[in-house]
Design an enzyme around this catalytic site. Structure first.
Site, short mmCIF file in Angstrom:
data_model
loop_
_atom_site.label_atom_id
_atom_site.label_comp_id
_atom_site.label_asym_id
_atom_site.label_seq_id
_atom_site.Cartn_x
_atom_site.Cartn_y
_atom_site.Cartn_z
CB CYS A 114 -0.98 -0.03 1.16
SG CYS A 114 -2.35 1.13 0.95
CG HIS A 209 -3.64 -3.25 3.48
ND1 HIS A 209 -2.64 -2.84 4.34
CD2 HIS A 209 -4.18 -2.13 2.93
CE1 HIS A 209 -2.58 -1.51 4.32
NE2 HIS A 209 -3.49 -1.06 3.48
CD GLU A 211 -1.51 -5.79 5.76
OE1 GLU A 211 -1.96 -4.66 6.05
OE2 GLU A 211 -1.05 -6.08 4.63
#
Length: 244
Positions: A114, A209, A211
């Protein structure tokens, strides 16, 4: 063979816990969790203002992750701030730009997430769109959207199909930085991943993202590149390489 060491950039913000209220080095736990799930050993990289610190830190790593977060200061890419651009974090910008520069110079694999992808573009002389309307559900809204890979790219080898990705951003890449190429797009044409073709190590940025997802493939690409670099470095030094 031991797990490759993956450094993750962090940031400093005020925090409060128990009786303590003071500046703290912060990073969402999902980042090191994803590194571990992809087979890496996660270490956190707090900002260090010492001269040459970024180069020293990167020299101790097998791979580098530049984490998401606040907007990049527009002055870094020669622009005046848009009213919708967040306040600058000059110390973090400086630290992460230094890490990116050191990683590319030392051929340490790097993944920008990002803000990290946006900063990678800025580090190479590129610019950013300071605000996108209705791209991921509006400013401050976490959502998802499809991302389609560009055939033949590093990203496409990791994720060959169109995939739904978790996203939370209102800025994006505008003019690409030197040597960078797009490796995935959103349906509206936004560059969702970019990379540095022809470089001796992996240099990849993704706008979303990973994660926040159970899909480890993007991080696994970084960890595998880091593992390969670690084995090559050990072989060059004469140290035992061990099994892959």
């Amino acid at each position: 063979m031991s797990r490759p060491v993956i450094g993750i950039s962090t940031y400093q913000d005020p925090a409060r816990w128990g009786v303590w209220e003071m500046p703290a080095v912060l990073l969402p736990a999902a980042y090191p969790r994803l590194v571990r799930a992809a087979g890496g050993l996660a270490v956190l990289l707090p900002p260090d203002e010492a001269r040459g610190a970024a180069g020293e830190v990167v020299a101790a790593l097998d791979g580098l992750v530049i984490a998401g977060g606040a907007d990049v200061e527009p002055a870094r890419y020669g622009a005046a701030p848009d009213p919708r651009t967040g306040p600058p974090s000059q110390a973090r910008d400086a630290w992460e730009l230094a890490l990116i520069g050191a990683a590319i110079e030392q051929r340490v694999p790097v993944l920008g997430i990002c803000r990290g992808m946006q900063l990678l573009n800025v580090a190479r002389g590129g610019t950013l769109h300071q605000h996108l309307d209705d791209h991921t559900g509006g400013l401050g809204v976490f959502g998802s959207h499809p991302v389609t890979p560009v055939p033949g790219t590093v990203y496409a080898r990791a994720v060959p199909e169109t995939a739904m990705v978790p996203a939370y951003h209102h800025q994006a890449v505008d003019r690409l930085g030197a040597g960078l190429a797009p490796s995935a797009h959103a349906p509206d044409g936004t560059v969702e991943a970019l990379e540095l073709p022809g470089h001796e190590s992996l240099v990849l940025g993704v706008q979303w993202h990973p994660e926040m997802s159970e899909d480890t493939r993007v991080m696994a690409a970084l960890v595998e590149a880091a593992r390969h670099r670690s084995r090559a470095a050990r072989a060059e030094s004469g140290a035992p390489v061990g099994p892959s």
